[in-house]
Motif scaffolding. Sequence first.
Motif, mmCIF file in Angstrom:
data_model
loop_
_atom_site.group_PDB
_atom_site.id
_atom_site.type_symbol
_atom_site.label_atom_id
_atom_site.label_comp_id
_atom_site.label_asym_id
_atom_site.label_seq_id
_atom_site.Cartn_x
_atom_site.Cartn_y
_atom_site.Cartn_z
ATOM 1 N N SER A 117 2.503 -7.062 8.830
ATOM 2 C CA SER A 117 3.035 -6.199 7.774
ATOM 3 C C SER A 117 1.913 -5.645 6.896
ATOM 4 N N LYS A 118 0.880 -6.435 6.645
ATOM 5 C CA LYS A 118 -0.246 -5.986 5.804
ATOM 6 C C LYS A 118 -1.127 -4.993 6.558
ATOM 7 N N ILE A 178 6.835 -6.558 -0.064
ATOM 8 C CA ILE A 178 5.685 -5.812 0.433
ATOM 9 C C ILE A 178 5.344 -4.558 -0.392
#
Length: 451
Positions: free
Chosen positions: A28-29, A99
């Motif tokens: 995700s990063k 996020i």
Amino acid sequence: MTDDVLAVHGGTPLHGQIRVRGAKNLVSKAMVAALLGESPSRLFDVPRIRDVEVVRGLLGLHGVKVTDGADDGELVMDPTNVESASSDEINVHAGSSRIPILFCGPLLHRLGHAFIPDLGGCHIGPRPIDFHIQALRQFGAVVDKTPEGMHLTAPHGLHGTKLELPYPSVGATEQVLLTAVRAEGVTELRNAAIEPEIMDLICVLQKMGAIITVHTDRVIEILGVPRLHGYNHKPIPDRIEAASWAAAALATRGEIEVLGAQQADMMTFLNVFRSIGGEFEITDARVGRTGVTGVEGGIRFWHPGGELNAVALETDVHPGFMTDWQQPLVVALTQARGLSIMHETVYEQRLGYTEALNTMGATIQVYRDCLGGTPCRFGRRNFKHSAVIAGPSKLHAADLVIPDLRAGFSHLIAALAAEGTSRVYGVDLINRGYEDFEGKLAALGALVERI
């Protein structure tokens, strides 16, 4: 009835082979990092999990074209036409994820402004974003708080700075990295997180053209560059998922080979697994007669029979025992003879899931005291962050409601180890971090069905 309920017929040892893909906490990063580039990025071995879909949706809202690549698990992200997104649209997508806070640095570099909605995620403690905001201000961001969230601008651009984390937080370290790489000048971050996923994110950013030096004693230095390009990257495998299946093998007295799992990033877990009485074998890739690799390597975990041993553990930042490993392992510890101790030092409210285990026949007592070698930051505060597990306990079926991602998988393991049929509610939450967990359960011989 909702189809978000799983009937688990317990008491059957799990046997078989499953595979883990790229680490949820890196993938995700790395997707967010693609925003920083001026050309497309390719990410491989991406798991089909809810968190990936959330980030994919947020990238799409900001004009990043995200498409599936030619290979299974490949994502192509083209950030050529980054644009603003409305706060309402971001709120819709961000409800199940924290996020969006990490979008701030990249968006400030690309657009000059960013928006943070109210943040979601698992309810395991407040996980305040104060340091994120403080750090962004030190880089030169201006933060305006509104009822719907926070609006950030950078009227004079972002500039390198010196920061020291009060605690080596993974999220705060990611925030600084994603902001500093294109900030003018040098950024020095002290007391940084050094988890394998952080190191892999640094590898991604270096591939994009960043200049990042990791010094000893948790010091990271970033020399800002004016522009970055896209990357091609295969992430490290998910060590949390691998450990979860290992705990399932131990709790059900079974044997599971986790393809893709890597020894180096799991050494601390493997030592504990062996101390409890579990066995494991590092399996190398199988090479066929033609010299072509047929099956990738991994780690085979199994219960060797006999009694398991009680242990005393403390969770900690890397290279300590990972907080996300403790919940599935505690289920296995209910089957160990004697008193085991689990001292949670990373999240203050992560032992609530033990109540459900007690309803299934476990004997777990939680305490406010630090039951570990050294006092932690939750000592003398009103948080029940230590647990004593008495075993072995015979687990029986129960109706379970999943509270968060990791506790949810732990409840699932408990249901698999228990006698009788349990009903597990809210199982779709497990899809946030475990790809096709129902298919993998079927491959391991588990008797489960949607009801």
